[in-house]
Design a protein around this motif. Structure first.
Motif, mmCIF file in Angstrom:
data_model
loop_
_atom_site.group_PDB
_atom_site.id
_atom_site.type_symbol
_atom_site.label_atom_id
_atom_site.label_comp_id
_atom_site.label_asym_id
_atom_site.label_seq_id
_atom_site.Cartn_x
_atom_site.Cartn_y
_atom_site.Cartn_z
ATOM 1 N N THR A 47 1.075 -1.223 0.167
ATOM 2 C CA THR A 47 -0.125 -0.042 -0.007
ATOM 3 C C THR A 47 0.906 1.426 -0.014
ATOM 4 O O THR A 47 0.365 2.429 0.314
ATOM 5 C CB THR A 47 -0.890 0.009 1.142
ATOM 6 O OG1 THR A 47 -0.180 -0.083 2.549
ATOM 7 C CG2 THR A 47 -1.785 -0.945 1.205
ATOM 8 N N ASP A 48 2.003 1.202 -0.192
ATOM 9 C CA ASP A 48 3.049 2.369 -0.346
ATOM 10 C C ASP A 48 2.660 3.187 -1.509
ATOM 11 O O ASP A 48 2.228 2.357 -2.735
ATOM 12 C CB ASP A 48 4.441 2.168 -0.623
ATOM 13 C CG ASP A 48 5.299 3.238 -0.425
ATOM 14 O OD1 ASP A 48 5.423 3.946 -1.343
ATOM 15 O OD2 ASP A 48 6.085 3.219 0.614
ATOM 16 N N GLY A 49 2.435 4.450 -1.479
ATOM 17 C CA GLY A 49 2.240 5.355 -2.645
ATOM 18 C C GLY A 49 2.903 5.024 -3.852
ATOM 19 O O GLY A 49 2.630 5.350 -5.005
ATOM 20 N N TRP A 79 -5.750 1.187 2.322
ATOM 21 C CA TRP A 79 -4.802 2.108 1.944
ATOM 22 C C TRP A 79 -4.864 3.288 2.959
ATOM 23 O O TRP A 79 -4.156 4.262 2.654
ATOM 24 C CB TRP A 79 -5.045 2.674 0.420
ATOM 25 C CG TRP A 79 -4.803 1.635 -0.512
ATOM 26 C CD1 TRP A 79 -5.385 0.703 -1.075
ATOM 27 C CD2 TRP A 79 -3.728 1.396 -1.312
ATOM 28 N NE1 TRP A 79 -4.890 -0.158 -2.135
ATOM 29 C CE2 TRP A 79 -3.749 0.307 -2.207
ATOM 30 C CE3 TRP A 79 -2.479 2.360 -1.276
ATOM 31 C CZ2 TRP A 79 -2.825 -0.001 -3.123
ATOM 32 C CZ3 TRP A 79 -1.358 1.974 -2.267
ATOM 33 C CH2 TRP A 79 -1.564 1.034 -3.036
ATOM 34 N N GLY A 80 -5.801 3.125 3.685
ATOM 35 C CA GLY A 80 -5.613 4.322 4.676
ATOM 36 C C GLY A 80 -6.381 5.680 4.220
ATOM 37 O O GLY A 80 -6.901 5.675 3.173
ATOM 38 N N PHE A 81 -6.415 6.799 4.866
ATOM 39 C CA PHE A 81 -7.027 7.867 4.556
ATOM 40 C C PHE A 81 -6.179 8.469 3.501
ATOM 41 O O PHE A 81 -7.220 9.152 2.536
ATOM 42 C CB PHE A 81 -6.893 8.751 5.814
ATOM 43 C CG PHE A 81 -7.330 10.160 5.724
ATOM 44 C CD1 PHE A 81 -8.920 10.221 5.616
ATOM 45 C CD2 PHE A 81 -6.735 11.247 5.405
ATOM 46 C CE1 PHE A 81 -9.527 11.486 5.335
ATOM 47 C CE2 PHE A 81 -7.597 12.473 4.973
ATOM 48 C CZ PHE A 81 -8.758 12.527 5.010
ATOM 49 N N PHE A 82 -5.086 8.569 3.317
ATOM 50 C CA PHE A 82 -4.473 9.390 2.019
ATOM 51 C C PHE A 82 -4.411 8.845 0.791
ATOM 52 O O PHE A 82 -4.651 9.424 -0.341
ATOM 53 C CB PHE A 82 -2.788 9.847 2.299
ATOM 54 C CG PHE A 82 -3.189 10.657 3.499
ATOM 55 C CD1 PHE A 82 -3.622 12.003 3.345
ATOM 56 C CD2 PHE A 82 -2.672 10.218 4.945
ATOM 57 C CE1 PHE A 82 -3.475 12.656 4.476
ATOM 58 C CE2 PHE A 82 -2.809 11.061 5.893
ATOM 59 C CZ PHE A 82 -2.882 12.435 5.856
ATOM 60 N N GLY A 83 -4.307 7.359 0.744
ATOM 61 C CA GLY A 83 -4.201 6.646 -0.656
ATOM 62 C C GLY A 83 -5.460 6.039 -1.084
ATOM 63 O O GLY A 83 -5.455 5.438 -2.175
#
Length: 167
Positions: A48-50, A87-91
């Motif tokens: 899940t890294d950008g 992916w959490g909030f940002f991705g």
């Protein structure tokens, strides 16, 4: 990734590019001697890294969505995400647009415990998601089919299916 049909006796060229050495991710490319239409690229073990969202965009731009070229097969293999929430909030929003709205799950297996029982969740293209519950009597037996779902079921759906099956 290796294809043997339509090669005219020529060997398929397979290459691997290690992406991030600490997570086991790689980009594998299979170049077919019959031409680009038969080429395949596979992104292995993305997380899940950008970085991987950018990688998917770059591969699609160069490989599968380039104007004027035939679309070629691009696979996401063994990703470390399940859905947008992974992916959490940002991705999450970008992942939804780039991946989840566009790529279909073709094979997935997940195992966990529900109601104290080992449960397996299996998806094989083009079938529905299937829930199996493990056997107490024969632990090596893969399990009994309990329910099917057209979309990946949530925990509460699996719990309800197990309750119905037991009742």
């Amino acid at each position: 990734i290796k294809m043997t049909d339509n090669t005219g006796g020529l060997v398929v060229k397979v290459s691997e590019q290690i992406l991030l050495d600490f997570d086991g991710s790689a980009l594998q490319t299979s170049e077919h001697p019959a031409g680009p239409l038969y080429d395949i690229q596979a992104l292995l073990q993305p997380n899940t890294d950008g970085y991987y969202l950018k990688m998917i965009e770059a591969v699609e731009e160069q490989f599968s969505n380039t104007d004027g070229k035939s679309k070629r097969l691009f696979l996401l293999v063994n990703p470390a995400w399940r859905d947008r929430s992974s992916w959490g909030f940002f991705g999450g929003k970008k992942a939804q647009e780039l991946i989840f709205n566009r790529y279909e799950t073709t094979y997935a297996i997940d195992q966990f415990v529900v109601r104290g029982r080992k449960v397996s969740l299996l998806k094989c293209w083009s079938d529905d998601w299937v829930v199996f519950v493990g056997s107490d009597k024969v632990p090596s037996f893969p399990g009994e089919r309990v329910a099917t779902f057209p979309a990946r079921p949530e925990y509460k759906d699996i719990d309800a299916a197990l309750a119905k099956h037991a009742g």
